[in-house]
Every structure is written in C-alpha cells, then in structure tokens.
Scaffold this motif. Structure first.
Motif, short mmCIF file in Angstrom:
data_model
loop_
_atom_site.label_atom_id
_atom_site.label_comp_id
_atom_site.label_asym_id
_atom_site.label_seq_id
_atom_site.Cartn_x
_atom_site.Cartn_y
_atom_site.Cartn_z
N GLU A 56 0.55 -1.21 0.26
CA GLU A 56 -0.01 -0.29 -0.16
C GLU A 56 0.71 0.98 0.27
N ASN A 57 1.77 1.16 0.73
CA ASN A 57 3.28 2.00 1.18
C ASN A 57 4.02 2.67 -0.71
N GLY A 58 3.45 1.96 -1.98
CA GLY A 58 3.93 1.79 -2.92
C GLY A 58 5.68 1.10 -3.00
N GLU A 59 5.78 0.18 -1.91
CA GLU A 59 6.54 -0.30 -2.23
C GLU A 59 6.89 -1.61 -2.87
N LEU A 60 7.51 -2.28 -3.46
CA LEU A 60 7.24 -4.18 -4.60
C LEU A 60 8.27 -4.55 -3.81
N GLU A 61 7.69 -6.20 -4.35
CA GLU A 61 8.61 -7.47 -4.08
C GLU A 61 8.46 -8.02 -6.25
N VAL A 62 10.12 -8.28 -5.84
CA VAL A 62 10.49 -8.66 -7.52
C VAL A 62 11.16 -9.97 -7.17
N GLU A 63 10.61 -10.51 -8.43
CA GLU A 63 11.11 -11.62 -8.02
C GLU A 63 12.32 -12.29 -9.60
N TYR A 64 12.69 -13.05 -9.69
CA TYR A 64 13.65 -13.48 -10.85
C TYR A 64 13.83 -14.11 -11.15
N ARG A 65 14.00 -15.26 -11.93
CA ARG A 65 14.70 -17.06 -12.06
C ARG A 65 16.48 -16.40 -12.96
N VAL A 66 17.11 -17.03 -12.39
CA VAL A 66 18.64 -17.00 -13.07
C VAL A 66 19.33 -18.72 -12.66
N ASN A 67 20.05 -17.92 -13.40
CA ASN A 67 21.00 -19.78 -12.61
C ASN A 67 22.23 -19.58 -12.71
N ASP A 68 22.65 -18.29 -12.62
CA ASP A 68 24.34 -17.02 -12.53
C ASP A 68 23.78 -16.16 -11.65
N PHE A 69 24.78 -15.79 -10.48
CA PHE A 69 24.24 -14.72 -9.98
C PHE A 69 24.50 -13.35 -10.89
N LYS A 70 25.65 -13.44 -12.01
CA LYS A 70 25.99 -12.34 -12.27
C LYS A 70 24.92 -11.98 -13.15
N GLU A 71 23.70 -12.69 -13.18
CA GLU A 71 22.97 -12.23 -14.64
C GLU A 71 22.01 -10.93 -13.78
N VAL A 72 22.25 -11.37 -11.78
CA VAL A 72 21.12 -10.11 -11.69
C VAL A 72 22.68 -9.07 -10.64
N GLU A 73 23.58 -9.11 -11.09
CA GLU A 73 24.50 -8.32 -9.97
C GLU A 73 24.69 -7.27 -10.75
N GLU A 74 24.00 -6.96 -12.04
CA GLU A 74 25.28 -5.14 -12.76
C GLU A 74 23.47 -4.22 -12.25
N LEU A 75 21.85 -5.48 -12.21
CA LEU A 75 21.53 -4.57 -11.88
C LEU A 75 20.76 -4.25 -10.30
N ILE A 76 21.58 -4.92 -9.73
CA ILE A 76 21.41 -4.79 -7.90
C ILE A 76 22.02 -3.62 -7.72
#
Length: 303
Positions: A253-273
């Motif tokens: 309600e306060n506008g925050e989100l939970e987002v989910e990704y499916r990856v098989n190597d953490f490098k796939e989301v490193e740059e994004l984070i």
C-alpha cells in the motif's frame, strides 16, 4: 528460388499477408527452398511481433487487416528495423521496405537520437550469411576466435544467433572442448563450414529459449532471486522488465514492491542490483548479498 536471408523472406511474407494473400506453409517452403518448420517459425515470429492480425485455416494463413510495417511501426521499432537492414547490408534495390517506411525511418531519426545503439556494427555480410546457412542446415563450423589476446580455433555446432547486452552472439556447442559457448560474432576472425552435420539436442534448444544474459550457464538449475524495491523507484520496475523472467510478486500500500527473477548464475542480476543500490534489498538468497558485497569491494579496490 535461390536461398535468401531469413530477414528477406520474413519481410516478403509480411508484405503478401498485408496484401490479403492466402499463404500456405507447403508452397512457401518449396518457393524459398527451406523446410516447413522454418516457415512455421516465420509465422510464429510474425505473430509474436505484429499480434493476431492473421487467420489460420489448416496449414494456410491470411491477413484480415492491413496493419503491417508502415501502419504499425513506432520510432523505436523503426530504429531497430533500420539497424537490422544495416546489419545485413541490404541495399535499397534489395530491400522490400516500402518508400513510405523508409521515409518514416528518416523522419524518426530527425526527432530521436539513440545514444545507446540497439546493435553493434557487423560489416562482414559473408560471415552472417555463412552463420545463417550453418544454423538452418545444422552444419558444423570451423571458427578462429579472438579470446583476449590470442586467436583460438574450435569446431562449433551453431544453434542460434542471440542479441544480448547490445551485442550479437553465436551460441552452440564447442565440440573441441565439449561445452556450451557464447561467441561474440564481432570477434570471429576466420570461419567456414565443414562437411559434417549435427542433430540438435532438445535440452540445448530449451536452454537457449530460456537465456536472458550471456552469463546463463548450461546444465545449471535456475534459482529464485527476490528483491524488495523502495517506493520512490518502484515505478521503474513497473514500467520495465529488466530481465525476461521479472515478475512483480507483491505491491504494498505504501508503493513498495517485491520483485522476483529466475536465474542460474548470480552474475545475471549483479549489475541490476548494484545499479539500484541503495534503493532495493536482496531478500533471497542470502548468498547473493555476500556476492554483491564482494563485487563492490573489488570495484572500490580497482581490481
């Protein structure tokens, strides 16, 4: 008809559908001298890009409204199309793009300036044609590839050309060392087909369909990454999928989100984070937090 590029064939099919012609898979396969599965993939791609504008009757298709190319394309689409045409070296005489579409491309470029170009420049048309032919007909390749400061040779089974992170990659199996590999097409120095053919492995095809980044690893199961996004940047995650697997799993309600990704190597989301720190938090897995800390420390040390 002699072999034409898949781009040429797809545009021609689009134009004929736009003219209301009834097109059948068997006759198209004979005309373009390709197998029927190739034509089926063409229609699937056309439907994915242009929507449900055609009807199917048996093994034949017919456009029921005129919304292709000129009427449909917006500025970003036109820029993409212009770069594809440039990539394959299609001249004005060879192109099936209409005068109106060509004019729209030029007009759009007077308004928009794409600082981050959709495609890297590949001038070697012979290379692209050889790769395309090898992929279509499952032919092994002899490739000399620039790896860091040395040229390395390998036998290669090509499955597909992928566009990832603004670069073109040839993906498939390195037969010399027996592993799945991504080859930057711009770094291929010498190439040629061999006399050998290969059978496509269904597990490899399924993996390629799931690839999101050049860091995806074959044979490694995917795992879930959950992020908590602060309210003041949540809109960017609602407006854009940063990876194809992105799913909004919870909106607060306060506008925050939970987002989910499916990856098989953490490098796939490193740059994004790292890009969105400190405006997000890794909820799981815990090991990813440790890896991000390690990467940031290395960046601070300049290593």
């Amino acid at each position: 008809m002699s072999q034409q590029s898949s781009l040429y064939r797809t545009i021609q099919i689009l134009r004929e559908l736009n003219e209301g012609k009834k097109l059948c898979i068997e006759s198209l396969a004979l005309y373009y001298e390709v197998n029927e599965r190739t034509i089926q993939r063409d229609f699937k791609l056309i439907r994915e890009i242009f929507g449900d504008f055609m009807t199917k009757e048996g093994r034949c298709y017919q456009g029921h409204k005129k919304v292709l190319l000129d009427e449909l394309l917006h500025a970003t689409d036109l820029m993409t199309l212009a770069n594809i045409i440039n990539l394959f070296g299609i001249t004005n005489k060879q192109s099936l793009i209409s005068v109106k579409t060509d004019s729209m491309i030029k007009n759009s470029m007077s308004v928009y300036e794409f600082k981050s170009k959709p495609f890297e420049v590949i001038k070697n048309r012979e290379l692209m044609q050889t790769l395309e032919h090898a992929i279509k007909f499952n032919k092994e390749l002899n490739i000399s590839y620039q790896a860091k400061n040395i040229i390395v040779n390998r036998l290669f089974q090509p499955y597909r050309i992928l566009f990832l992170n603004e670069n073109f990659y040839l993906v498939g199996w390195n037969i010399t060392k027996n592993y799945f590999e991504y080859l930057r097409i711009a770094l291929i120095k010498e190439f040629g087909t061999t006399s050998k053919s290969f059978y496509r492995d269904s597990e490899t095809v399924a993996f390629i369909d799931s690839i999101q980044t050049p860091w995806a690893k074959f044979g490694v199961p995917q795992q879930r990454v959950r992020l908590h996004i602060q309210a003041h940047v949540a809109k960017y995650f609602l407006l854009k999928k940063y990876l194809p697997s992105q799913t909004i799993t919870k909106e607060y309600e306060n506008g925050e989100l939970e987002v989910e990704y499916r990856v098989n190597d953490f490098k796939e989301v490193e740059e994004l984070i790292i890009k969105w720190l400190p405006h997000l938090k890794v909820l799981e897995p815990v090991a990813l937090n440790q890896q991000i800390k390690k990467v940031l420390l290395e960046k601070l040390k300049g290593t």
